[in-house]
Design an enzyme around this catalytic site. Structure first.
Site, PDB file in Angstrom:
ATOM      1  N   GLU A 243     -41.460  63.399  66.767  1.00 39.64           N
ATOM      2  CA  GLU A 243     -41.910  64.500  67.610  1.00 39.64           C
ATOM      3  C   GLU A 243     -42.389  64.101  69.007  1.00 39.64           C
ATOM      4  O   GLU A 243     -43.567  64.263  69.341  1.00 39.64           O
ATOM      5  CB  GLU A 243     -43.019  65.289  66.895  1.00 39.64           C
ATOM      6  CG  GLU A 243     -42.607  65.837  65.541  1.00 39.64           C
ATOM      7  CD  GLU A 243     -43.642  66.785  64.941  1.00 39.64           C
ATOM      8  OE1 GLU A 243     -44.786  66.824  65.423  1.00 39.64           O
ATOM      9  OE2 GLU A 243     -43.300  67.511  63.990  1.00 39.64           O
TER      10      GLU A 243
ATOM     11  N   GLU B 282     -39.462  67.082  57.962  1.00 40.65           N
ATOM     12  CA  GLU B 282     -40.755  67.673  57.571  1.00 40.65           C
ATOM     13  C   GLU B 282     -40.583  69.177  57.463  1.00 40.65           C
ATOM     14  O   GLU B 282     -39.947  69.801  58.317  1.00 40.65           O
ATOM     15  CB  GLU B 282     -41.859  67.431  58.619  1.00 40.65           C
ATOM     16  CG  GLU B 282     -42.371  66.022  58.695  1.00 40.65           C
ATOM     17  CD  GLU B 282     -43.438  65.838  59.773  1.00 40.65           C
ATOM     18  OE1 GLU B 282     -44.150  66.811  60.108  1.00 40.65           O
ATOM     19  OE2 GLU B 282     -43.533  64.719  60.299  1.00 40.65           O
TER      20      GLU B 282
HETATM   21  C1  FCB Z   1     -46.181  67.664  62.378  1.00 40.07           C
HETATM   22  C2  FCB Z   1     -46.572  66.205  62.289  1.00 40.07           C
HETATM   23  C3  FCB Z   1     -47.189  65.805  60.975  1.00 40.07           C
HETATM   24  C4  FCB Z   1     -48.115  66.885  60.452  1.00 40.07           C
HETATM   25  C5  FCB Z   1     -47.425  68.230  60.460  1.00 40.07           C
HETATM   26  C6  FCB Z   1     -48.264  69.347  59.895  1.00 40.07           C
HETATM   27  O1  FCB Z   1     -46.189  68.055  63.712  1.00 40.07           O
HETATM   28  O2  FCB Z   1     -45.434  65.395  62.490  1.00 40.07           O
HETATM   29  O3  FCB Z   1     -47.853  64.584  61.157  1.00 40.07           O
HETATM   30  O4  FCB Z   1     -49.288  66.898  61.155  1.00 40.07           O
HETATM   31  O5  FCB Z   1     -47.051  68.563  61.756  1.00 40.07           O
END
Ligand code: FCB
Length: 451
Positions: free
Chosen positions: A166, A346
């Protein structure tokens, strides 16, 4: 293409990051990171929490890896802490730090899991920040050195290697909004940082291709589709700009070799300095793109706080539950870019979880996962090449500025005792994965596994 990326090997995993779970911040020679420093500043983190102990994973990693087996996943995404490996961000390396990850990696493999390693999940060595951090181009060279050290030691055993998690969050939340480490508020700096992160990515991928030619390489982006709040030109224009700043600003240079012109115009003097050759460097062929999806952007031209309808509700972070956004995003990316295979690196949700009688009945998280997996599969059936899904997160953990109050885990962590308890979502996920593997109807398998 590496054989491990064949479509029949769909990767079902969970994800974590080093600072959020490890704790042991001054053990075995680890140096301080910008998150250690930032979390000491009063008012930055809810309730004054820090990552000092977190899930104590540094000491409990073996039992945690056993829990991964209990979850039934076949893959695990995690990150290494740069300041454990290079306490000041440069050579010499700290042998004890590298040894930890060496043991961890062997432990993952011994349990039959596929390791997906992220090099940078936000924990820059503080010593490099003291020299200007990602605002300095030199930090990109330090990153390449670190990437090579990690690859030399661990590169013989990885399923995939990701440079950055990110970059938008690092640049914008860390350097423009100031709500994440290092807590700076300067848009020009933030855009320069975003460029340096992309340069660091390009340089590292180049170096790693030679060093570990068999390891699939990629990057993980947080991408949210932007929708106009109302069917009016002003909202559409603003949504387009938001899409430019959050999505195209990263996707275009990585996959097309240019920054979006409308965003450069919008930035004006805040646009980054770009050296000749940078854009060719950033556009390295990649083996995968990791996408983190949590929600959509809902854009109202006059009211930045306009709330979306939230027909499916909101999570404990206040984020709208909008699975359709994941389908829309994937289909659109596949249409607009020539992409390598995709991982959902994620996806998940925080809810208020209660430990009751040794169980956590997190029905909302089960619904969230079910809806988003269906949304992912809808995109797959439209031809989008998704090769894996990683739920965020394996364990409840240090949720950055929100501290420990926001729980994202499939496994509950009782921070007082460090006891771990599988939530209902963990059992549900295990059953879902089983059902996908045996190709039986998901509902039959789920009911069976839960009974
Ligand atoms: C993302 C992050 C991860 C976590 C999630 C909820 O932005 O990569 O570390 O905090 O959000």
């Amino acid at each position: 293409m590496p054989s491990s990326l064949l479509p029949d090997e769909f990767q079902w995993g969970v994800a974590t990051s080093a600072y959020q779970i490890e704790g042991a911040v001054s053990e075995d020679g680890r140096g301080p990171s910008i998150w250690d420093t930032f979390s000491q500043v009063p008012g930055t983190i809810a309730r004054g929490d820090t990552g000092e102990v977190a899930c104590d994973h540094y000491h409990r990693w073996e039992e945690d890896l056993d829990l991964l087996v209990a979850l039934g996943v076949n893959a695990y995404r995690f990150s290494v802490a740069w300041p454990r490996i290079q306490p000041t961000g440069r050579s010499p390396t700290n042998a004890r730090g590298l040894d930890f990850y060496d043991r961890l990696l062997d432990g993952i493999l011994a349990r039959g899991l596929r390791p997906h390693l992220t090099l940078y999940h936000w924990d820059l060595p503080q010593a490099l920040q003291d020299e200007g951090g990602w605002g300095q181009r030199d930090t990109a060279l330090r990153f390449v050195d670190f990437a090579e050290v990690v690859a030399r030691r661990l590169g013989d055993r990885l399923e995939s290697l990701c440079t950055f998690n990110e970059p938008w969050v690092v640049a914008t939340l860390g350097h423009e909004k100031g709500i994440f480490a290092p807590g700076l508020r300067d848009r020009q700096l933030a855009m320069q940082v975003s460029h340096h992160l992309l340069v660091a990515h390009g340089l590292a991928v180049q170096a790693l291709r030679t060093l570990v030619p068999r390891v699939p390489l990629g990057i993980v982006l947080n991408l949210s589709p932007s929708y106009p709040a109302r069917p009016v030109a002003a909202d559409r224009a603003k949504a387009r700009l938001e899409d430019g700043l959050g999505l195209r600003w990263y996707m275009d240079p990585l996959f097309q070799g240019s920054y979006p012109r409308d965003v450069l115009e919008h930035l004006g003097e805040d646009a980054p300095d770009v050296e000749p050759g940078d854009l060719a460097l950033i556009r390295q062929p990649l083996d995968f793109l990791g996408i983190n999806y949590y929600m959509r952007n809902f854009i109202h031209a006059e009211d930045p706080a306009a709330t979306p309808p939230g027909e499916l509700g909101f999570t404990d972070m206040g984020w709208e539950i909008y699975p359709q956004g994941l389908t829309d995003l994937l289909v659109r990316l596949a249409r607009d870019y020539r992409l390598p295979p995709i991982y959902i690196a994620e996806n998940g949700a925080a809810f208020v979880d209660r430990l009751e009688g040794g169980a956590v009945h997190d029905v909302q998280r089960v619904a969230y996962l079910e809806q988003h997996l269906a949304a992912m599969n809808a995109a797959r059936s439209q031809g989008v090449d998704v090769r894996g899904y990683f739920a965020w997160s394996f364990l409840d953990n240090f949720e950055w500025a929100s501290g420990y109050q926001k729980r994202f885990g499939l496994v509950y962590v009782d921070y007082g005792t460090q006891r771990r308890v599988l939530k209902d979502s963990a059992y549900w996920y295990r059953a879902f994965i089983e059902s996908q593997r045996s190709q039986t109807a998901p509902h039959a398998a789920v009911t069976q596994a839960l009974s």
